[in-house]
Scaffold this motif. Structure first.
Motif, PDB file in Angstrom:
ATOM      1  N   GLN A 450      23.790  -5.511  80.158  1.00 40.83           N
ATOM      2  CA  GLN A 450      24.506  -5.911  81.210  1.00 40.83           C
ATOM      3  C   GLN A 450      25.534  -4.673  81.634  1.00 40.83           C
ATOM      4  O   GLN A 450      26.125  -4.288  80.760  1.00 40.83           O
ATOM      5  N   CYS A 451      25.768  -4.632  82.806  1.00 40.24           N
ATOM      6  CA  CYS A 451      26.588  -3.564  83.185  1.00 40.24           C
ATOM      7  C   CYS A 451      28.064  -4.072  82.744  1.00 40.24           C
ATOM      8  O   CYS A 451      28.227  -5.189  83.174  1.00 40.24           O
ATOM      9  N   VAL A 463      20.322   0.107  93.624  1.00 34.90           N
ATOM     10  CA  VAL A 463      19.893   0.279  92.071  1.00 34.90           C
ATOM     11  C   VAL A 463      18.649   1.142  91.946  1.00 34.90           C
ATOM     12  O   VAL A 463      17.528   0.487  92.471  1.00 34.90           O
ATOM     13  N   VAL A 480      15.243  -7.153  86.859  1.00 33.07           N
ATOM     14  CA  VAL A 480      16.458  -6.603  87.204  1.00 33.07           C
ATOM     15  C   VAL A 480      17.307  -7.939  88.041  1.00 33.07           C
ATOM     16  O   VAL A 480      16.750  -8.488  88.868  1.00 33.07           O
ATOM     17  N   VAL A 482      21.016 -10.053  89.323  1.00 32.98           N
ATOM     18  CA  VAL A 482      22.514 -10.101  89.510  1.00 32.98           C
ATOM     19  C   VAL A 482      23.018 -11.275  89.557  1.00 32.98           C
ATOM     20  O   VAL A 482      22.287 -12.452  89.553  1.00 32.98           O
ATOM     21  N   TRP A 490      21.564 -16.333  87.388  1.00 38.25           N
ATOM     22  CA  TRP A 490      21.343 -15.120  87.672  1.00 38.25           C
ATOM     23  C   TRP A 490      20.031 -15.148  88.662  1.00 38.25           C
ATOM     24  O   TRP A 490      19.287 -16.150  88.750  1.00 38.25           O
ATOM     25  N   VAL A 493      16.462  -9.460  91.722  1.00 34.31           N
ATOM     26  CA  VAL A 493      16.867  -8.656  92.679  1.00 34.31           C
ATOM     27  C   VAL A 493      15.511  -8.242  93.445  1.00 34.31           C
ATOM     28  O   VAL A 493      14.531  -7.931  92.607  1.00 34.31           O
ATOM     29  N   LEU A 523      20.691  -3.934  97.110  1.00 30.70           N
ATOM     30  CA  LEU A 523      21.507  -5.094  96.873  1.00 30.70           C
ATOM     31  C   LEU A 523      22.232  -5.505  98.292  1.00 30.70           C
ATOM     32  O   LEU A 523      23.427  -6.271  98.051  1.00 30.70           O
ATOM     33  N   LEU A 533      25.402  -6.877  86.917  1.00 27.93           N
ATOM     34  CA  LEU A 533      23.923  -6.643  87.097  1.00 27.93           C
ATOM     35  C   LEU A 533      23.672  -6.360  85.558  1.00 27.93           C
ATOM     36  O   LEU A 533      24.248  -6.174  84.730  1.00 27.93           O
ATOM     37  N   ARG A 534      22.307  -6.763  85.398  1.00 26.82           N
ATOM     38  CA  ARG A 534      21.856  -6.655  84.059  1.00 26.82           C
ATOM     39  C   ARG A 534      20.093  -6.425  84.174  1.00 26.82           C
ATOM     40  O   ARG A 534      19.595  -6.667  85.227  1.00 26.82           O
ATOM     41  N   VAL A 562      23.391   3.595  90.021  1.00 30.10           N
ATOM     42  CA  VAL A 562      23.833   2.826  91.203  1.00 30.10           C
ATOM     43  C   VAL A 562      24.569   3.320  92.026  1.00 30.10           C
ATOM     44  O   VAL A 562      25.683   4.190  91.542  1.00 30.10           O
TER      45      VAL A 562
END
Length: 696
Positions: A450-451, A463, A480, A482, A490, A493, A523, A533-534, A562
């Motif tokens: 995870q970011c 991304v 992916v 968000v 979650w 994306v 995004l 984001l992960r 990103v």
């Protein structure tokens, strides 16, 4: 575990799990009511209470149920167990108090949804016995409410606690959800569910062991407090059903439906259902007593309730199921009940959603308290509000996999799965540096990075990354994702969802992707929102997956970039009881303000809409006094000046705050920083004095 040869030149041997023993979810038979409850230790009050307070929820309110699920249910997930257990030595050890609290929170969440007292607590004796049971489950790989003395890790404590609910292959809060689900052959009476939801329950115990090597994960939840034979407390409805009446998230709606009524006889009862007005077939299960309250159980629409491979169908839109249970014998009367269950997606706001929008000045004054207010949430469980004051900074970044391999770190991501293998390696096909995810016997959980930054998305935010899926089953899914609500939920994306390709029923064992594919994901759907984001290598029922950490298994991805995002910088969170907030900016700059309601004093909801403001200097100077410094018969009064064009100042003093103020003409003024910081030095008199600084 099974072995098959993979069709490659090297003839590598790979293990795949359909699933392996360590990943199987098993509930076994539910425990029956003990014949001699009096032999159990009486507990008039809990010895250890890891969670205080009682949950409640109005299931007639879609938004209140949605908030309850998003803010509370998810907090029981991914809590580190930090266990000191050693199954090889039969040492039960202990688990993290936060982990145990998460288990208890899941129990009380379900009880609140069912409309009954949600203030169950844990007891240290029950916890200790349950932990001994969990060790037996993990070491033997089996479940038994009367374990024989020749079982591995058998102990008197384990034998004393073995009468409660038991689960193999999973632990913690997931096991509690499993008990409510109550899948499996022989569980058509949903006995595990009935004990968790028995209204009289007051004290329980939990024991949990994580999977390790060939030892499976295990949970034991002791449910036989002496109060179960006590008077029945008031419940929201005369009955207890699951799913309950009202709005219910689709994630906790399961194939077995049940309806319990105290001391009722359901032997001749009938059940009928409608789905949005259309008839639904039901299969009533054999009527069984001896588990909690008397209950009738049925399976709608011919669903498979025997394993956790089948979930309740949901098409993404709110669906109303009307349930009618008739011909119930309650004492001398024959009664019936009709109620509605609306299955819905808690990620989607409904018509009763109210955004926590903020009102207040667009140009707050630097150095002054500026008043703001948030729209109150019509939820009786809101106990306060959090306020976010943030500044933004450029947030674009590139994750350089090659340099990461040298230092073993990811600068912009954190590894949430803590796997038993290195996620930084070289890709199998082209030997390029990459991040690598697999599912192993010891890591039967989604693999996630995870970011570390909270990002503000824009319409042109992107991304990009390179991806390659090796040997993987079709239910091993690369995602992916968000989150727009600070990690509570979650979303995938759009543009990337990569399931594996191998069918375990065929010999088609080949790489899913023979090379890396470049992806550019937009995004734009989240423009104007703070997002997390992960990258998530998930797996879905029936939990078949390749076992092994070799790089030809699983998901490899690299070169994450990103762009066109901003990140939070210097954010400050404050808590208030009311919807009012005072913002005092310290400098002329742009800020983002947001508010989030808090449930039950500790569970914040998602941030409301951002309010962009620009702090400006006042046309008149704003003077801020620092704490006075005393010494040598003098007082030093440092003060700062914001705005205006003042160059001279007076020091005023008074013996009382509401008294007469006079100018101290003997005080000395010095300049610390021209135009912004100054100091008055005055002689201390015999009496108490108050001071203030004034611009002429």
């Amino acid at each position: 575990m099974f072995l098959r040869l993979i069709g490659k030149a090297e003839a590598q041997t790979a293990a795949f799990a359909p699933p392996p023993e360590s990943a199987q979810h098993d509930l076994g038979q539910a425990p029956r009511r003990p014949k001699e409850l009096g032999v159990l230790p009486l507990q008039p009050k809990p010895l250890v209470q890891t969670y205080t307070g009682a949950f409640s929820v109005n299931t007639d309110s879609r938004e209140q149920v949605r908030d309850f699920f998003n803010a509370v249910y998810h907090t029981s997930e991914n809590v580190p167990i930090l266990s000191t257990v050693n199954v090889a030595d039969c040492f039960p050890g202990t688990n993290s108090p936060l982990f145990m609290e998460a288990v208890l929170r899941r129990i009380n969440w379900f009880r609140a949804m069912a409309g009954e007292p949600a203030n169950v607590v844990f007891n240290s004796v029950y916890n200790s016995n349950a932990q001994a049971v969990a060790v037996m489950i993990s070491s033997s790989g089996r479940l038994n409410h009367n374990p024989p003395t020749n079982w591995p890790c058998w102990s008197p404590a384990g034998a004393a606690g073995a009468g409660g609910n038991q689960a193999g292959g999973f632990d913690g809060a997931d096991a509690i959800t499993g008990y409510i689900w109550d899948f499996g052959n022989g569980n058509s009476e949903v006995g595990h569910r009935r004990w968790i939801l028995l209204p009289q329950e007051q004290i329980m115990g939990t024991g949990d062991v994580p999977a390790s090597g060939t030892n499976i994960a295990g949970n034991s939840t002791y449910v036989f407090d002496s109060s179960i034979n006590g008077p029945r407390p008031a419940t929201r409805k005369p009955y207890v059903s699951w799913p309950p009446e009202g709005f219910v998230p689709y994630q906790v709606t399961f194939p077995y439906w049940s309806f319990a009524l105290s001391n009722a006889d359901f032997s001749a009862a009938t059940v009928s259902m409608l789905s949005n007005g259309a008839p639904v077939s039901v299969s009533v299960q054999p009527y069984q007593t001896g588990y909690g309250e008397n209950t009738i159980v049925w399976v709608p629409m011919g669903l498979d309730a025997n394993c956790d491979c089948a979930s309740f169908p949901f098409n993404g839109t709110d669906t109303v199921y009307t349930v009618t249970v008739t011909n119930i014998q309650a004492g001398a009367s024959t009664v019936g009940f009709t109620y509605n269950v609306t299955v819905f997606d808690p990620a989607a706001p409904g018509t009763d959603y109210v955004a926590t929008a903020i009102s207040g000045p667009a140009q707050p004054t630097v150095g002054l308290g500026n008043a703001y207010a948030a729209v109150p949430l019509a939820n009786t469980n809101v106990t306060g509000y959090q306020w976010l004051v943030a500044q933004l900074a450029p947030g674009s970044f590139a994750e350089n996999d090659a340099s990461n391999l040298n230092n073993g770190t990811l600068p912009y991501f954190t590894d949430l799965s803590n796997p038993d293998y290195s996620i930084l390696t070289n890709a199998y096909l082209d030997n390029s540096p990459c991040i690598h995810f697999v599912h192993t016997v010891n890591d039967t959980v989604p693999q996630i990075i995870q970011c570390t930054e909270t990002l503000l998305a824009a319409s042109n935010s992107m991304v990009s990354f390179d991806s390659q899926v090796g040997y993987a089953f079709t239910n091993e899914v690369a995602r992916v994702q968000v989150s727009t609500d600070n990690g509570m939920t979650w979303q995938d994306v759009p543009g990337f969802l990569d399931p594996g390709c191998n069918d375990p029923n065929t010999s088609n064992f080949s790489f899913c992707e023979g090379s890396f594919t470049h992806y550019n994901l937009s995004l734009a759907n989240y423009a104007g929102q703070f997002v997390l984001l992960r990258f998530n290598y998930d797996f879905l029922p029936p939990y078949e997956y390749f076992v092994g950490s070799d790089t030809y298994f699983g998901w490899s991805f690299e070169n994450i970039v990103v762009t066109n995002v901003q990140r939070l910088s210097g954010s400050v969170t404050n808590s208030t009881v009311s919807t009012n907030f005072t913002f005092t900016p310290l400098q002329a700059a742009n800020y983002e303000l947001a508010a989030a309601p808090v449930l039950f004093t500790q569970f914040p909801l998602a941030w409301g809409p951002l309010k962009a403001v620009t702090a400006v200097l006042s046309a008149n100077p704003v003077i801020t006094l620092s704490q006075p410094t005393l010494g040598g018969g003098h007082v030093q009064l440092n003060f700062s000046v914001l705005g205006g064009s003042a160059t001279s100042f007076h020091l005023l003093q008074a013996g009382q705050l509401n008294g007469h103020w006079t100018t101290n003409t003997s005080a000395t003024l010095t300049t610390n920083t021209p135009g912004s910081s100054y100091r008055f030095t005055a002689t201390i008199g015999a009496s108490l004095q108050f001071y203030r600084v004034q611009v002429p």
